[in-house]
Design an enzyme around this catalytic site. Structure first.
Site: not given
Ligand code: CTP
Length: 404
Positions: A212, A276, A280, A307-308, A324, A338, A342
């Protein structure tokens, strides 16, 4: 340069034998200009790159190389020199000196001084990227950091050997700035901070990946600011060409799975910042050989990544969690959801779209937490990093036991 006035530290600059040794001349010059007292100790190998006379001229002090030098030892002997130093900085620090220091050797003057001194020791590593990436060097690095040695860099970029990658010495001006930044507020001293930054890469085959637009700037700026404020910072970074901020321990990863393993391996965590852009999804079965094109359409089977940040928010003891959200519409509403989903304490939401948010030097942010919100107008990511950490400290002060 911050802190350059009224700076009269006694700094021992160690120079080991790498091509970047010539840059140490600029470092010594900067420190002297800022008012520091500098003494230079070189390894034997370093004298092949730059002569002691050069450092003597720049520092205005005799330069020492050997331990068993009767004349020099009758002046300021090596123990006195070790006591004299308020800091020791080795720039460049080669793979060899890192190995010798990690092993606790005292086979020349510089390594002996590092064992004999009580002053903090800082290293600015400089070596070919393969040497830097070698597990032996990485193990030595980790061991030294564990022992309290601070690392300045290395940077990534073009190297004297003609290759490009991590291992370049941090620029001498940046090293000097880090050493002189003694007026840092220090309001995060003693905190263990972990920051994830940049995007992840999910392999499709040996040469292709899903990625990305994240540049890593926001996460690197947060790591730099937390370190400047006195925190012990680990930066877990996806691929990025950005320089490692001064004093920050950097762990390079590529995939989301590797990022998760790196995060899980860290035991002590007071604050976790998930900056980061974690992919996904990952490719279910990356091809072992390069995919060949055929006329037919191709579909990739994708699996969800862990999801970290959500996993960190479940830890016991639980760190304060900042995350973020990148949204294209209904910013506040989506971000608030969100944050809850989370288990974050504070979410920094930004609107993304063409030319906004990703891969830009500035941004606007909406910060949301349990009991409040704060809109940060467009600013450089360094400035936003300061404001995010100010908000974090404010929340901690107002709600010392805050979780969500
Ligand atoms: N994040 C994470 N691990 C993942 C995906 C996201 O730790 N596998 C963390 C990112 O570092 C960020 C936050 O989650 O702090 C939000 O990430 P985002 O990609 O916006 O959220 P998603 O859960 O992926 O939601 P969507 O893409 O559906 O908006």
């Amino acid at each position: 340069m911050s802190g350059s006035s009224a700076n009269n530290q006694r700094i021992l600059v160690g120079v080991s034998g790498g091509i970047a040794a010539y840059k140490a001349v600029v470092l010594v010059r900067r420190l002297i200009d800022a008012g520091c007292e500098v003494r230079v100790v070189m390894t034997e190998a370093a004298t092949r790159f730059v002569t002691p006379l050069t450092f003597q001229a720049v520092s205005g002090q005799p330069v020492r190389v050997t331990l068993l030098d009767a004349e020099a030892e009758s002046g300021m002997d090596h123990i006195a020199l070790a006591r004299w130093a308020q800091r020791v900085v080795i720039a460049p620090a080669t793979a060899d000196i890192m190995a010798r220091l990690a092993a606790g050797m005292a086979d020349d003057l510089l390594t002996t001084l590092c064992l004999a001194t009580e002053a903090p020791v800082q290293l600015a590593p400089a070596m070919n990227r393969q040497m830097w990436a070698h597990p032996a060097t990485q193990a030595n690095y980790a061991r030294l950091v564990e022992r309290g040695v601070t690392m300045l860099g290395p940077d990534a970029g073009f190297q004297a050997c003609g290759e490009t990658g991590a291992g370049r010495m941090m620029e001498p001006e940046a090293i000097a700035e880090a050493l002189l930044a003694e007026d840092a507020p220090g309001d995060m001293a003693g905190l263990d901070v972990v920051v994830t930054a940049s995007g992840t890469r999910e392999p499709i085959d040996p040469v292709r990946f899903l990625a990305n637009r994240s540049s890593g700037r926001m996460g690197f700026a947060l790591a730099a600011e937390a370190s400047r404020r006195g925190a012990r910072v680990t930066l877990i970074a996806g691929p990025s060409s950005l320089a490692t901020p001064a004093g920050v321990r950097r762990v390079d990863v590529e995939t989301a799975a590797q990022m998760q393993v790196a995060v899980e391996s860290i035991e002590s965590m007071d604050l976790f910042i998930g900056a980061a852009a974690v992919a996904d999804y990952r490719v279910a079965r990356p091809a072992e050989q390069k995919l060949k094109k055929s006329g037919a359409s191709l579909s990739l089977d994708l699996l969800p990544n862990p999801d970290i940040i959500a996993a960190v928010a479940q830890r016991e003891p639980r760190p304060f969690v900042i995350g973020f959200a990148a949204e294209t519409e209904r910013l506040a509403e989506h971000a608030a959801a969100k944050r809850q989903a989370k288990g974050m304490d504070l979410i920094c939401a930004n609107e993304v779209g063409a030319g906004r948010g990703f891969d830009t030097p500035d941004n606007t942010l909406l910060l949301l937490w349990q009991d409040g919100e704060r809109a940060l107008p467009r600013a450089a990511k360094e400035r936003l990093a300061t404001q995010i950490l100010d908000t974090y400290l404010q929340i901690k002060q107002d709600f010392p036991h805050a979780s969500r």
